[in-house]
Motif scaffolding. Structure first.
Motif, PDB file in Angstrom:
ATOM      1  N   THR A   2       0.846  -1.181   0.000  1.00 62.30           N
ATOM      2  CA  THR A   2       0.000   0.000   0.000  1.00 62.30           C
ATOM      3  C   THR A   2       0.885   1.236   0.000  1.00 62.30           C
ATOM      4  O   THR A   2       1.489   1.584   1.020  1.00 62.30           O
ATOM      5  CB  THR A   2      -0.928   0.025   1.234  1.00 62.30           C
ATOM      6  OG1 THR A   2      -1.722  -1.160   1.257  1.00 62.30           O
ATOM      7  CG2 THR A   2      -1.828   1.253   1.207  1.00 62.30           C
ATOM      8  N   GLU A   3       0.989   1.901  -1.152  1.00 60.02           N
ATOM      9  CA  GLU A   3       1.760   3.134  -1.234  1.00 60.02           C
ATOM     10  C   GLU A   3       0.849   4.309  -0.900  1.00 60.02           C
ATOM     11  O   GLU A   3      -0.309   4.351  -1.319  1.00 60.02           O
ATOM     12  CB  GLU A   3       2.340   3.319  -2.637  1.00 60.02           C
ATOM     13  CG  GLU A   3       3.431   2.320  -2.986  1.00 60.02           C
ATOM     14  CD  GLU A   3       4.086   2.677  -4.301  1.00 60.02           C
ATOM     15  OE1 GLU A   3       5.320   2.752  -4.343  1.00 60.02           O
ATOM     16  OE2 GLU A   3       3.347   2.896  -5.284  1.00 60.02           O
ATOM     17  N   ALA A   4       1.396   5.278  -0.156  1.00 57.34           N
ATOM     18  CA  ALA A   4       0.555   6.378   0.302  1.00 57.34           C
ATOM     19  C   ALA A   4       1.386   7.640   0.495  1.00 57.34           C
ATOM     20  O   ALA A   4       2.615   7.600   0.562  1.00 57.34           O
ATOM     21  CB  ALA A   4      -0.139   6.006   1.603  1.00 57.34           C
ATOM     22  N   VAL A   5       0.661   8.767   0.581  1.00 54.27           N
ATOM     23  CA  VAL A   5       1.272  10.034   0.986  1.00 54.27           C
ATOM     24  C   VAL A   5       0.538  10.522   2.225  1.00 54.27           C
ATOM     25  O   VAL A   5      -0.664  10.288   2.392  1.00 54.27           O
ATOM     26  CB  VAL A   5       1.220  11.088  -0.134  1.00 54.27           C
ATOM     27  CG1 VAL A   5       2.027  10.630  -1.343  1.00 54.27           C
ATOM     28  CG2 VAL A   5      -0.219  11.401  -0.534  1.00 54.27           C
ATOM     29  N   LEU A   6       1.268  11.174   3.093  1.00 53.34           N
ATOM     30  CA  LEU A   6       0.725  11.668   4.354  1.00 53.34           C
ATOM     31  C   LEU A   6       0.670  13.192   4.298  1.00 53.34           C
ATOM     32  O   LEU A   6       1.601  13.832   3.819  1.00 53.34           O
ATOM     33  CB  LEU A   6       1.621  11.223   5.508  1.00 53.34           C
ATOM     34  CG  LEU A   6       1.257  11.667   6.932  1.00 53.34           C
ATOM     35  CD1 LEU A   6      -0.058  11.043   7.371  1.00 53.34           C
ATOM     36  CD2 LEU A   6       2.378  11.293   7.908  1.00 53.34           C
ATOM     37  N   THR A   7      -0.434  13.781   4.755  1.00 50.59           N
ATOM     38  CA  THR A   7      -0.516  15.233   4.875  1.00 50.59           C
ATOM     39  C   THR A   7      -0.566  15.613   6.351  1.00 50.59           C
ATOM     40  O   THR A   7      -1.240  14.951   7.150  1.00 50.59           O
ATOM     41  CB  THR A   7      -1.749  15.807   4.159  1.00 50.59           C
ATOM     42  OG1 THR A   7      -2.945  15.404   4.838  1.00 50.59           O
ATOM     43  CG2 THR A   7      -1.798  15.328   2.708  1.00 50.59           C
ATOM     44  N   LEU A   8       0.145  16.677   6.697  1.00 55.27           N
ATOM     45  CA  LEU A   8       0.212  17.132   8.083  1.00 55.27           C
ATOM     46  C   LEU A   8      -0.053  18.629   8.153  1.00 55.27           C
ATOM     47  O   LEU A   8       0.469  19.403   7.338  1.00 55.27           O
ATOM     48  CB  LEU A   8       1.598  16.857   8.680  1.00 55.27           C
ATOM     49  CG  LEU A   8       1.990  15.401   8.922  1.00 55.27           C
ATOM     50  CD1 LEU A   8       3.416  15.340   9.458  1.00 55.27           C
ATOM     51  CD2 LEU A   8       1.038  14.744   9.904  1.00 55.27           C
ATOM     52  N   ASN A   9      -0.853  19.015   9.143  1.00 56.56           N
ATOM     53  CA  ASN A   9      -1.106  20.416   9.452  1.00 56.56           C
ATOM     54  C   ASN A   9      -0.784  20.577  10.932  1.00 56.56           C
ATOM     55  O   ASN A   9      -1.584  20.208  11.791  1.00 56.56           O
ATOM     56  CB  ASN A   9      -2.558  20.773   9.148  1.00 56.56           C
ATOM     57  CG  ASN A   9      -2.860  22.250   9.344  1.00 56.56           C
ATOM     58  OD1 ASN A   9      -2.088  22.991   9.941  1.00 56.56           O
ATOM     59  ND2 ASN A   9      -4.004  22.676   8.846  1.00 56.56           N
ATOM     60  N   ALA A  10       0.402  21.104  11.217  1.00 57.21           N
ATOM     61  CA  ALA A  10       0.903  21.148  12.591  1.00 57.21           C
ATOM     62  C   ALA A  10       0.606  22.483  13.251  1.00 57.21           C
ATOM     63  O   ALA A  10       0.907  23.543  12.695  1.00 57.21           O
ATOM     64  CB  ALA A  10       2.407  20.896  12.605  1.00 57.21           C
ATOM     65  N   GLY A  11       0.006  22.420  14.435  1.00 55.71           N
ATOM     66  CA  GLY A  11      -0.184  23.594  15.277  1.00 55.71           C
ATOM     67  C   GLY A  11       0.721  23.515  16.482  1.00 55.71           C
ATOM     68  O   GLY A  11       1.583  22.636  16.582  1.00 55.71           O
ATOM     69  N   SER A  12       0.531  24.416  17.434  1.00 53.65           N
ATOM     70  CA  SER A  12       1.410  24.468  18.590  1.00 53.65           C
ATOM     71  C   SER A  12       1.314  23.204  19.433  1.00 53.65           C
ATOM     72  O   SER A  12       2.311  22.733  19.978  1.00 53.65           O
ATOM     73  CB  SER A  12       1.074  25.686  19.447  1.00 53.65           C
ATOM     74  OG  SER A  12      -0.277  25.630  19.883  1.00 53.65           O
TER      75      SER A  12
END
Length: 391
Positions: A2-12
């Motif tokens: 299973t190939e995938a991409v990860l998205t991240l939205n980092a806050g404090s």
């Protein structure tokens, strides 16, 4: 595999994330690591939107939270291979008008932009460092909220300050660009080529005027404070107020920053809450005044943006308030009949997608935004997965 991409939205103290397949736009999993630290929590949803069990992990740091997220994903997809990680980065400055793979040089450039977005940029970069530590050798891709606006006309980019300050980077950048990028990509038919005002109304709120799918003007400027009132941010303010606070009240830059970013907006006006849902049911004079002010500023900015593009063919509501508050949409549109805006109450009650009355000159729509998908597509492209291959 299973190939995938990860998205991240980092806050404090949080990480919003989504796992997308290498090919396909429906996420495999989504979730939130919240209150990162001693009391950190991790919540996951699978492809069907139902909660799934999270793997035990160390949630005391961003790096530990990211590892726990990935371990949880491996529990669902044992053969998971991560191809790239896409990150929301609030500020790309003058140089970055498109997503970019993060190198040491790029990281230094983004760190130098921290004074331009002090409450967002450092946390975004913390997420990049943590992901790079957790996934050595995996491409880290920065996707910028400012990039969508970088080709605005100069007159919409500049302040009437000495040229040297403009050259140093004191200019209008605009934000929420990932959201506007997505909305522009899904506008239907002739609407996509017309004059469209997109209202991204949430705890952070802004508007953008599009023509032929490109940003022409935005309500946010040098920082994410300008324009519309928001949950806790003031929106437009006379700079003389800030001079008064410094000279007459003796407030420091840090105190003023806290006032403008955390104590103002709907919270400051109502004295009750930054949450529009609570204000709509509060039945206090102050809550009603806060709503009135928000609606009024939205109406003014719509008029201003229509002037910037020479008219209006469509108005699009998106983000938390825009997508969900029938009351706020109706009240914003109520005094805009002079622009050809007329709502159909039944359509508005159904949340769209088209909520304007049949035959109205200006189309009014509700379109849920999807910033994560914009980031995922950029993360794919960075490692050679074209749109055709990812379809």
């Amino acid at each position: 595999m299973t190939e995938a991409v990860l998205t991240l939205n980092a806050g404090s103290s949080s990480l919003k994330f989504a796992l997308f397949p290498a090919r396909g736009d429906r996420p495999l999993a989504t979730g939130l690591a919240d209150r990162i630290g001693p009391e950190g929590t991790l919540k996951l949803k699978g492809r069907d939107g139902q909660p799934v069990a999270a793997a035990p992990g160390d949630l005391r740091s961003h790096a530990g939270a990211i590892r726990a997220v990935f371990d949880s994903f491996r529990g669902q997809y044992p053969d998971l291979t991560l191809r790239s990680v896409g990150h929301r980065v609030v500020h790309g400055g003058v140089s970055h008008a498109a997503p970019v793979t993060v190198t040491a040089t790029v990281m230094a450039e983004l760190e130098a932009l921290a004074p331009f977005a002090p409450l967002h940029q450092p946390h975004n970069l913390t997420g990049i460092r943590a992901a790079a530590e957790a996934f050595a050798g995996v491409a880290q891709v920065a996707c910028f909220d400012t990039a969508f606006h970088r080709n605005q006309p100069w007159i919409n980019d500049a302040f009437a300050l000495p040229r040297a300050l403009y050259d140093e980077g004191v200019r209008r950048y605009g934000f929420h660009g990932l959201s506007y990028d997505y909305i522009a990509s899904v506008l239907p038919g002739e609407v996509a080529h017309g004059r469209v005002i997109v209202a991204h109304l949430g705890n952070g709120a802004s508007m953008c005027a599009l023509h032929n799918g490109r940003s022409v003007a935005s309500t946010m400027g040098f920082s994410a404070l300008d324009g519309l009132p928001m949950g806790t941010r003031c929106g437009q303010i006379d700079p003389g107020v800030l001079l008064y606070l410094m000279d007459q009240k003796g407030m420091s830059a840090a105190q003023i920053s806290d006032l403008l970013y955390r104590q103002s907006g709907l919270l400051g006006l109502s004295g009750l809450s930054n949450d529009m849902r609570m204000l709509e049911t509060a039945e206090t004079p102050e809550a009603e005044q806060a709503i009135d002010y928000f609606v009024y500023r939205c109406q003014r900015e719509i008029g201003s943006l229509a002037a910037a593009v020479g008219g209006i063919d469509a108005l699009v509501f998106t983000a938390g308030i825009g997508e969900n508050s029938r009351l706020i949409r109706a009240r914003i549109c109520a005094r805009l009949s002079w622009m050809g805006i007329e709502l159909d109450p039944a359509r508005n009650a159904d949340n769209g997608p088209v909520i304007s009355a049949a035959g109205a000159p200006t189309t009014v729509m509700v379109i849920p935004t999807n910033e994560e998908l914009v980031i995922a597509r950029a993360a794919r492209a960075a490692v050679g997965l074209t749109e055709q291959e990812a379809a």
